[in-house]
Design an enzyme around this catalytic site. Structure first.
Site, PDB file in Angstrom:
ATOM      1  N   LYS A 258      29.592  55.043  35.694  1.00  0.00           N
ATOM      2  CA  LYS A 258      29.687  53.864  36.510  1.00  0.00           C
ATOM      3  C   LYS A 258      28.736  53.731  37.470  1.00  0.00           C
ATOM      4  O   LYS A 258      28.398  52.430  37.885  1.00  0.00           O
ATOM      5  CB  LYS A 258      31.156  53.908  37.335  1.00  0.00           C
TER       6      LYS A 258
ATOM      7  N   ARG B  36      33.069  48.463  23.420  1.00  0.00           N
ATOM      8  CA  ARG B  36      33.918  48.500  22.149  1.00  0.00           C
ATOM      9  C   ARG B  36      34.482  47.440  21.826  1.00  0.00           C
ATOM     10  O   ARG B  36      34.700  46.581  22.695  1.00  0.00           O
ATOM     11  CB  ARG B  36      34.926  49.717  22.343  1.00  0.00           C
TER      12      ARG B  36
HETATM   13  C1  MV4 Z   1      39.377  48.813  42.513  1.00  0.00           C
HETATM   14  C2  MV4 Z   1      40.348  47.991  43.168  1.00  0.00           C
HETATM   15  C3  MV4 Z   1      40.238  47.628  44.302  1.00  0.00           C
HETATM   16  N1  MV4 Z   1      38.873  47.632  44.874  1.00  0.00           N
HETATM   17  N2  MV4 Z   1      38.011  48.874  43.106  1.00  0.00           N
HETATM   18  C4  MV4 Z   1      41.508  50.598  38.705  1.00  0.00           C
HETATM   19  C5  MV4 Z   1      41.032  51.187  37.409  1.00  0.00           C
HETATM   20  C6  MV4 Z   1      39.513  51.079  37.509  1.00  0.00           C
HETATM   21  N3  MV4 Z   1      38.791  50.831  36.328  1.00  0.00           N
HETATM   22  C7  MV4 Z   1      39.401  50.124  38.557  1.00  0.00           C
HETATM   23  N4  MV4 Z   1      40.493  49.941  39.363  1.00  0.00           N
HETATM   24  C8  MV4 Z   1      40.448  49.209  40.555  1.00  0.00           C
HETATM   25  N5  MV4 Z   1      39.334  49.371  41.240  1.00  0.00           N
HETATM   26  C9  MV4 Z   1      37.908  48.285  44.216  1.00  0.00           C
HETATM   27  N6  MV4 Z   1      36.718  48.431  45.098  1.00  0.00           N
HETATM   28  C10 MV4 Z   1      41.545  47.962  42.315  1.00  0.00           C
HETATM   29  C11 MV4 Z   1      41.613  48.576  40.985  1.00  0.00           C
HETATM   30  C12 MV4 Z   1      42.987  48.604  40.266  1.00  0.00           C
HETATM   31  C13 MV4 Z   1      42.966  47.969  39.132  1.00  0.00           C
HETATM   32  C14 MV4 Z   1      41.759  47.262  38.683  1.00  0.00           C
HETATM   33  C15 MV4 Z   1      41.941  46.760  37.326  1.00  0.00           C
HETATM   34  C16 MV4 Z   1      43.200  46.801  36.704  1.00  0.00           C
HETATM   35  C17 MV4 Z   1      44.380  47.391  37.335  1.00  0.00           C
HETATM   36  C18 MV4 Z   1      44.314  48.001  38.657  1.00  0.00           C
HETATM   37  C19 MV4 Z   1      45.255  48.314  39.090  1.00  0.00           C
HETATM   38  C20 MV4 Z   1      45.342  48.982  40.456  1.00  0.00           C
HETATM   39  C21 MV4 Z   1      43.950  48.920  40.978  1.00  0.00           C
END
Ligand code: MV4
Length: 507
Positions: free
Chosen positions: A121, A297
């Site tokens: 990342k 993917r």
């Molecule tokens: C975040 C966020 C809020 N702010 N980053 C969760 C999994 C990961 N791939 C990224 N995620 C998140 N990153 C920042 N800076 C909130 C989430 C997040 C989320 C993101 C995508 C789909 C579902 C989620 C559920 C909870 C939190």
């Protein structure tokens, strides 16, 4: 077909619905298919669908679908010139891609170098900067120590989020509201990352509150052309597992779509990306979008994009892997109508989503206008407990979002899966929910909905009361009247009757 095709036979290194999905496109293109399977999948649909099939080993994925060495060996022995990895398993494993390259077998996906450039990342965030792609404010390298963490957090301002560079699915992730909490969270995130991914590298991001999760599908050929194929709204998820996806997103207009799409394409091109990929974004309430990560993917939810673009993404993947140029340009990509996908799982929403593998004793599939069911199951099949318990994807298309929702409700009513618990009732609840219907969605939507007891839960009669009633009625010879039918989909009840009741709810 007159021109020489460098791919004649494809080994599908996957199982279940996605293996069948890939084979369907292969068959339409006149390509031979090779399945691989574990012992628990000997009788699986993907095995009978393929032209030939080879046993990998016992059920556990580490002894079967993750055995890249065995899979490559079967590719050679069967004369397959290409391997399609599906999603999960070996699909994002750069070392496996290199092993394919070394063995002279085409990997249907991006080159190992693109995979590595986007796999970490922090590296992906550096690639985003190079491609002038908006990303969440924060660091683009791992944090060396707590002092650096404190300094960066103060710069970007609280609340912040600690994330594992090697992470995915929320592991090694910590939201931090104040400076006082940072030291503990920093240590915890680092050791969780080390345990889960073998790398303790963590970095910081500004926390985006109540974001939507929206992703852009891209497809790149070997000749420097890359297209974006619209976006998917994936905010309806639980514990980082997507539950419903739709295309297009109700909040993305033409201008935002072009900005996100062009940014996604810049990122793909800067990483010399080839084949299908997905660029994930967080979108805030002011329509700011921030790059999150790139999935290298074909994804589970690709069918909603296929339905609104009229394209076959697997066929495009195969053509690109053969070296063909993309046969269309960006202006040729027209979005039409609305598509929704429900991930049908063998799990019990009334019992903390406990997996419910087992034998499917009865199966009636939805069909009819605008309904597509991508499935890996059949009546009599035993769902193994060794893998993800997704049974099928129910995908509905309509001219508008409202029409797609109504069609999905109809299709769910037609769907009968007996012998195991499924999450079908949960979808009915979501699709009838006022906020969902108004597209008031963010990544916390489903968790909030699940805090409110469902009608079924409110009506549920406690087990001991059921037992008492059964004993009483048994003594009067009226045993048949006792039924604790909660969440059962195998009861001999007419679904037309159920439809009638639902009409009442909808009115
Ligand atoms: C975040 C966020 C809020 N702010 N980053 C969760 C999994 C990961 N791939 C990224 N995620 C998140 N990153 C920042 N800076 C909130 C989430 C997040 C989320 C993101 C995508 C789909 C579902 C989620 C559920 C909870 C939190």
């Amino acid at each position: 077909m007159t021109e020489a095709m460098p791919i004649k036979k494809v080994l599908i290194a996957n199982r279940g619905e996605i293996a069948v999905r890939v084979m369907r496109s292969c068959r339409e293109m006149g390509l031979r298919t090779v399945a691989v399977y574990s012992d628990v999948d000997r009788g699986a649909l993907h095995v009978s669908y393929a032209d030939e099939a080879y046993r990998l080993g016992p059920g556990p994925a580490t002894e079967s679908y993750l055995r890249g060495d065995l899979i490559l060996d079967f590719a050679r022995r069967s004369g397959a010139d290409a391997i399609h990895p599906g999603y999960g398993f070996l699909s994002e494993n750069a070392a496996f891609v290199e092993a394919c390259e070394a063995a002279g077998v085409i990997f249907i996906g991006p080159p190992a170098s693109s995979m590595r450039a986007l796999g970490s990342k922090t590296k992906a965030r550096q690639a985003a900067d190079a491609a002038q792609m908006p990303r969440v404010p924060g660091s683009v390298t791992g944090l060396a120590n707590i002092d650096e963490a404190l300094r960066v957090a103060r710069e970007i301002g609280y609340p912040v989020m600690l994330k594992a560079a090697a992470g995915g699915g929320g592991k090694g992730m910590r939201a931090v509201a104040t400076e006082a909490e940072l030291p503990t969270a920093y240590t915890a995130a680092g050791s969780e990352a080390e345990r889960s991914f073998g790398s303790g590298e963590v970095y910081l991001e500004k926390l985006i509150e109540r974001p939507r999760h929206i992703e852009v599908q891209v497809m790149a050929d070997m000749h420097g052309r890359c297209l974006y194929l619209g976006e998917r709204e994936c905010s309806v998820q639980r514990r980082h597992q997507k539950v419903i996806e739709e295309a297009p997103s109700a909040v993305v207009g033409e201008v935002l779509r072009r900005r996100m799409g062009e940014a996604a394409v810049r990122l793909a091109l800067s990483a010399s990306y080839v084949n299908a990929g997905t660029v994930e974004f967080l979108v805030d309430s002011q329509e700011n979008f921030y790059f999150l990560e790139m999935n290298t993917r074909l994804q589970v939810e690709h069918p909603v994009t296929e339905l609104i673009t009229g394209l076959d993404l697997v066929q495009m993947q195969l053509r690109v892997a053969m070296g063909e140029p993309l046969g269309l340009c960006q202006e040729d990509v027209q979005l039409r109508g609305h598509a929704i996908e429900c991930r049908i799982y063998a799990e019990d929403p009334e019992n903390n989503f406990m997996p419910s593998p087992g034998r499917i004793t009865r199966l009636e599939r939805p069909s009819g206008p605008g309904v597509r069911e991508d499935s890996g199951i059949y009546e009599g099949w035993t769902v193994p407990l060794d893998y993800d318990p997704m049974l099928s994807k129910l995908v509905c298309y309509g001219a508008t979002r409202a029409a797609a929702i109504d069609r999905m409700l109809r299709a769910l009513d037609e769907y009968v899966v007996g012998g195991i618990r499924t999450n079908i009732a949960l979808f009915r609840r979501i699709l009838l929910d006022e906020d969902f219907r108004a597209a008031r969605l963010d990544t916390g939507y489903l968790e909030r909905l699940l805090l409110v007891p469902s009608i079924e839960e409110e009506d549920r009669v406690p087990e001991d009361v059921v037992a008492l009633a059964a004993a009483l009625l048994a003594s009067t010879g009226r045993r048949d009247e006792v039924r604790n039918g909660m969440g059962r989909t195998d009861l001999p009840e007419s679904r037309w009757a159920a439809t009638g009741r639902r009409e009442g709810l909808r009115a």
